[in-house]
Design an enzyme around this catalytic site. Sequence first.
Site, PDB file in Angstrom:
ATOM      1  CG  ASP A  77      -1.434   1.184   1.930  1.00 43.65           C
ATOM      2  OD1 ASP A  77      -2.522   1.177   0.351  1.00 43.65           O
ATOM      3  OD2 ASP A  77      -1.362   1.838   2.655  1.00 43.65           O
ATOM      4  CB  THR A  85      -1.812   2.484  -4.341  1.00 47.18           C
ATOM      5  OG1 THR A  85      -2.580   4.497  -3.889  1.00 47.18           O
ATOM      6  CG2 THR A  85      -2.162   2.752  -6.188  1.00 47.18           C
ATOM      7  CG  ASN A 111      -7.699   0.535   1.078  1.00 49.41           C
ATOM      8  OD1 ASN A 111      -7.322   0.624   2.092  1.00 49.41           O
ATOM      9  ND2 ASN A 111      -7.078   1.555   0.147  1.00 49.41           N
TER      10      ASN A 111
END
Length: 248
Positions: free
Chosen positions: A10, A44, A198
């Site tokens: 991420d 991302t 997420n």
Amino acid sequence: MTDIRMIALDMDGTLLDDKKEITSWTKKQIMKAHQAGVIIVLCTGRPFHHCYTYVQNLQLNSHLITCNGGQIFESDYTTVIAEYLLKAEALADLYRYAHDLKMDTWTISSKEPFYNDIPNNYNDYRWLKFSCSHKDEKILNKIEAKVHSIDGIEVSNRTAVTVEVNPAGVNKAAALELVCEKLGITMKNVMAVGDSLNDVRMIQSAGIGVAMGNGQPAVKQAADDITDTNQHDGVGKAIKKYILSAEI
């Protein structure tokens, strides 16, 4: 030791520090792993144009996952191998509702982002992600309830001030699984590092799932391990611990 062949990272709150930079020490660890043959995939919520400079900075030549899995790029960074779109009417409905709640919005199309606005010809665009922000939790709850009332979409991430929306079933884990399939490996060969909601699914699915020290509680609970914060080389320390210490 798990056979790790890919590191999925991420960006915001993970790879990047609070200045939106990659520290020199963490960059060195990434480069060492890359030179040792480990695939580095940035995974991302950002759109392509907001992360490609980091790809160049790290001299990567692997797949790229953007918009929470909404777009997956081949290693040439021009070929889109998968793209998952929001229906234009659903996007417009969400935008109008958020606007009435006086939320800040940013809507990501395949061409460009729009801040606190959408074009009149919104049906002519391919929409990847909708995001909105507000400091009032009650307002965030209202927009989340609105998302649940619309078929075909879901909340892909929520923080203390933001809500992100993608098509139902779109997430980083599903995107990584597709990349793994193309490369002939499995998620057991992946170390995934993240800090937000997420990131939970990819952390749970990975062979080694690592939460950042600054990560949300649910992320830490889902992870196999917790590294340092994004301000203190958490990504670099995880790579050193699980990849470089194996002397691959």
